[in-house]
Design an enzyme around this catalytic site. Structure first.
Site, short mmCIF file in Angstrom:
data_model
loop_
_atom_site.label_atom_id
_atom_site.label_comp_id
_atom_site.label_asym_id
_atom_site.label_seq_id
_atom_site.Cartn_x
_atom_site.Cartn_y
_atom_site.Cartn_z
N VAL A 742 4.20 -7.15 5.69
CA VAL A 742 4.16 -5.78 5.17
C VAL A 742 2.83 -5.16 5.58
O VAL A 742 1.85 -5.19 4.82
CB VAL A 742 4.30 -5.72 3.64
CG1 VAL A 742 4.57 -4.29 3.18
CG2 VAL A 742 5.37 -6.66 3.14
N HIS A 743 2.74 -4.66 6.81
CA HIS A 743 1.56 -3.96 7.32
C HIS A 743 0.30 -4.83 7.32
O HIS A 743 -0.12 -5.31 8.36
CB HIS A 743 1.32 -2.66 6.55
CG HIS A 743 2.53 -1.83 6.37
ND1 HIS A 743 3.48 -1.64 7.35
CD2 HIS A 743 3.00 -1.14 5.30
CE1 HIS A 743 4.45 -0.87 6.91
NE2 HIS A 743 4.20 -0.55 5.67
N ASP A 744 -0.33 -5.00 6.15
CA ASP A 744 -1.57 -5.79 6.09
C ASP A 744 -1.42 -6.97 5.14
O ASP A 744 -2.40 -7.49 4.62
CB ASP A 744 -2.76 -4.92 5.67
CG ASP A 744 -2.54 -4.24 4.33
OD1 ASP A 744 -1.44 -4.38 3.76
OD2 ASP A 744 -3.47 -3.58 3.84
N SER A 745 -0.18 -7.39 4.91
CA SER A 745 0.10 -8.57 4.09
C SER A 745 1.03 -9.46 4.90
O SER A 745 2.18 -9.09 5.17
CB SER A 745 0.75 -8.16 2.77
OG SER A 745 1.11 -9.30 2.02
#
Length: 811
Positions: A742-745
């Site tokens: 999820v983008h930066d996870s």
């Protein structure tokens, strides 16, 4: 790799493909049905009808004005003429065409129309149309006069009515006065006069119909070319109400030539959300993926998921038994019943208070009903997916290269309910290292993420008895329930607990590692700012650093140093001389993307940080708290702000040339940053209460303000998207196949976390080894043959290779 899929027999694979086609057909049909149900409630307010109404009013107004002028020059005029004149020529045209729509336009009329058939047999007769026109005219005139004569009553009622519907307008008129009644002859005369004018144009047409008993009637219809155009526009809009669901067979891969995802092209979404002006060649304005991005996007779609049956059972039981915990909505609505009778004999203030409380109660009921309906659909969908054992999630990209799952429900990018309900389909053998990272993940969900890794693991071990009790009986042992209203993590906690207490030596749960303020990390690397690099964990430290608390402490110091400000002593007293990190978190997180002072105020208000202040004084408190946060941010973002200003300066230069901001990210994705000017004008057609629709037209000219404001966040978002896909590509090369990103996870199987840690650090270093702003400058200069200002000077604060040694870069 499609492990579960490849283990199926060819016959079973084909059965799933056939069923997926059936599901997609049902998806399309249910979406179309939903669209037409909504349309049936108010045919004259559909988008194609509003465009027709807009054009018709412009076209017919001169005809009606000419008729008005002729009537006014006559010595004798009918009694009904005066009130009719009060609504004006444009409204006459509006009412006439809208009456035709309400009587004639139905789903059956639109879908079955054939432009060779002439006037449809179900066209209304002229008498029907004339009567409806007359009734509307009388009602509208009566309401407008009542609103004017009883303006105080109308204003009082408007405090409690947000939307003056036709029904409410008529009810108000009857309450304060009465709606006049015309004689049948007057109605017919009024209506036929207005209809006759419209029939003189090319919008309406008519024909004489004989009913077989030597009786004739006049049928009225829209012109065939208009019906044909409405039909085409509805066909384009029918899929707007699709509710997407996961797939039970692998999605079609995206390619540079074809959008992928669902089997049927009719229900597929575009791979990249496109932004291009009217009349321009789309190829010149679309963002373009690279082979590396397509490889990663398809790997996300190939990830196999299944429903976590233990979490499902707990969620279902708690929901249906009205626990109302863990952000679960109400299953029944006894708590929302508003049965207190209206105070007929009370004062105006008591009656007004009753109205306000009633509206608030119904508002809460409506929100709960929406959440309840969504939960029912979610659980029903999970039940269906359980029957198939595993499923897939289609993905698309936005124009910056960020990946988004097409389905909202059961998505690993969704809310707590959805993320708690899904895990990887294929169980893998757990390892000692994997168990360590599972413990870290569990501790993170219990808000232990600011501690060193070993301390997080120790927290889990120290609380193992509690966790085991929860796993055995989550209904009696509620320590897993998060009390937060926003970003609640309850069911993700429960999923982690079930995984920790698993006895079979296997693992399926995605273990997530989150970037420590990812936008700040990219700016620290671009500008080589050591202070920000330390605070965003780019550099090795003994324990994870907390940028949000640092900003909160700096804001606290600013308030202490400004005792003359009337609000700061109150803030310091309320927060016991230490501003908590949650007050600055949202603003700090967004500052890396170009946050404005207005945005800070908005977040302070939305997050409810000053809800303890009396309502009438809250505006001043919001401004002053935002000012303190802004001061705290100034302590960390000085050099990144220079980078953001340079991006905006370049945006201004390109705006003056009316050229889009285009760049290629380190993943090879070509971003087309294009916001066109949107010209808005108010519709000439009015609804009952003079409400007007706004029509938008996209021009070929760039919207300079939007280009300027959006460049900083979009540029950084394009870098985090590039980092994600570069990491996925490396993981695929290393034989990893499951991705919960999820983008930066970044999430994958627990045993693979150590390898993922290494790869994501190496790819971050690869991105920032070269000066990304210098690279951007050179690309734009070559593309447009111009010279840009020099990029801001970087500091010598740290070496980018230090990221390899940072334990808490993603933690």
């Amino acid at each position: 790799m499609l492990h579960s899929w490849l283990n199926l027999s060819k016959e079973e694979q084909q059965r799933r493909i056939n069923m997926q086609k059936v599901f997609e057909e049902d998806l399309l049909n249910s979406g179309v049905e939903k669209y037409w149900r909504e349309y049936g409630r108010a045919p004259d307010e559909g988008k194609p009808e509003q465009l027709l109404l807009e054009s018709a009013v412009i076209h017919l107004t001169p005809f009606y004005q000419k008729w008005i002028d002729e009537c006014c020059n006559n010595r004798k005029s009918p009694d009904w003429l005066a009130p009719l004149l009060s609504i004006g020529a444009a409204k006459m045209a509006d009412i006439t065409i809208r009456s035709m729509m309400r009587l004639f336009l139905t789903r059956n009329t639109i879908q079955s129309f054939d432009d060779t058939m002439g006037i449809p047999a179900n066209a209304p007769v002229a008498q029907q149309v004339a009567k409806l026109i007359a009734d509307d005219v009388v009602s509208i005139v009566a309401y407008q006069q009542a609103k004017k004569r009883f303006s105080d009553d109308w204003r009082k009622q408007s405090k409690f009515i947000k939307n003056w519907t036709v029904k409410r307008c008529k009810a108000f008129t009857k309450k304060v006065t009465e709606i006049p009644k015309l004689r049948a002859k007057e109605k017919e005369d009024l209506g036929h006069n207005m209809l006759r004018i419209a029939l003189a144009s090319d919008i309406l047409t008519s024909r004489v119909h004989w009913n077989g008993k030597n009786k004739k009637s006049l049928l009225v219809s829209f012109a065939p070319w208009i019906l044909s155009e409405i039909q085409k526009r509805h066909e384009l809009l029918e899929t707007a109400c699709l509710v997407y669901r996961p797939m039970i067979c692998p999605p079609i891969h995206h390619t540079t030539k074809e959008d992928g995802g669902f089997l049927s092209p009719w229900v597929r979404k575009k791979m990249i959300k496109r932004y291009h002006p009217v009349g321009a060649d789309p190829k010149d304005w679309d963002s373009r993926p690279s082979d590396l991005v397509l490889k990663g996007l398809n790997a996300l779609m190939d990830t196999e998921w299944s429903v976590n049956t233990k979490v499902y059972q707990v969620m279902k039981n708690m929901f249906e038994n009205d626990y109302r915990l863990a952000n679960l909505p109400a299953y029944t609505f006894r708590d929302y019943a508003f049965s207190r009778p209206y105070p007929e004999e009370g004062t105006k203030e008591e009656q007004a208070k009753w109205m306000q409380e009633s509206n608030e109660a119904w508002g809460e009921w409506y929100k709960e009903e929406q959440a309840r309906s969504r939960m029912i659909v979610r659980l029903e969908l999970a039940k269906k997916m359980m029957q198939w054992n595993f499923f897939y999630m289609p993905y698309t990209l936005d124009f910056r290269g960020r990946a988004y799952s097409v389905c909202e429900l059961l998505s690993p990018q969704g809310v707590d309910f959805d993320r708690g309900l899904v895990h990887f389909a294929k169980p893998r053998k757990q390892t000692k290292e994997g168990m360590y990272w599972l413990y870290v993940h569990t501790a993170n969900l219990f808000d232990q993420d600011k501690k060193p890794f070993d301390d997080r693991v120790r927290w889990v071990l120290d609380n193992m008895e509690m966790l085991q009790k929860i796993a055995d009986d989550p209904y009696a042992n509620k320590e897993w329930i998060d009390l937060s209203k926003k970003k609640n993590k309850s069911f993700q906690r429960l999923a982690a607990i079930f995984e920790v207490c698993r006895k079979d030596g296997l693992t399926q749960l995605p273990v997530q590692m989150d970037g420590a303020n990812n936008g700040g990390q990219h700016w620290a690397a671009i500008m080589r700012n050591r202070k920000l690099a330390v605070l965003t964990n780019l550099i090795k430290t003994d324990k994870p650093q907390d940028l949000y608390q640092f900003v909160a402490d700096a804001a606290t110091d600013f308030m202490i140093a400004s005792p003359d400000n009337r609000w700061y002593p109150a803030f310091l007293e309320y927060w016991d001389n230490k501003l908590p990190r949650n007050v600055t978190k949202r603003s700090t997180m967004c500052d890396a993307y170009g946050l404005t002072f207005y945005g800070m105020q908005k977040y302070v208000k939305q997050e409810g940080h000053v809800d303890w202040v009396p309502k009438e004084q809250r505006g001043g408190a919001v401004v002053e708290l935002a000012r303190a946060i802004q001061s705290g941010l100034g302590e960390t973002m000085e050099s990144p702000n220079r980078g953001k200003e340079w991006l905006r300066e370049v945006a201004d230069i390109l705006n003056a040339m009316n050229k889009p901001f285009v760049w290629t990210t380190p993943s090879g994705f070509e971003v087309h940053h294009v916001y066109n000017q949107v010209l808005e004008r108010v519709s000439y057609a009015e609804l009952f209460n003079r409400q007007q629709l706004v029509f938008s037209t996209v021009t070929e000219d760039l919207d300079g303000k939007a280009q300027y404001l959006a460049i900083s966040p979009n540029y950084i978002h394009s870098l985090d998207a590039a980092h994600m896909f570069m990491t996925i590509s490396r993981m695929l090369d290393e034989g990893m196949f499951a991705f919960s990103f999820v983008h930066d996870s970044y999430g994958t199987y627990a045993p693979d976390i150590p390898k993922m840690h290494t790869l994501l650090r190496e790819e971050f270093i690869k991105i920032h080894k070269e000066n990304q702003l210098e690279k951007l400058k050179k690309e734009i200069e070559e593309r447009y043959g111009i010279y840009l200002p020099e990029v801001p000077q970087r500091e010598d604060g740290f070496e980018i290779e230090e990221v390899l040694e940072s334990e808490y870069f993603f933690a």
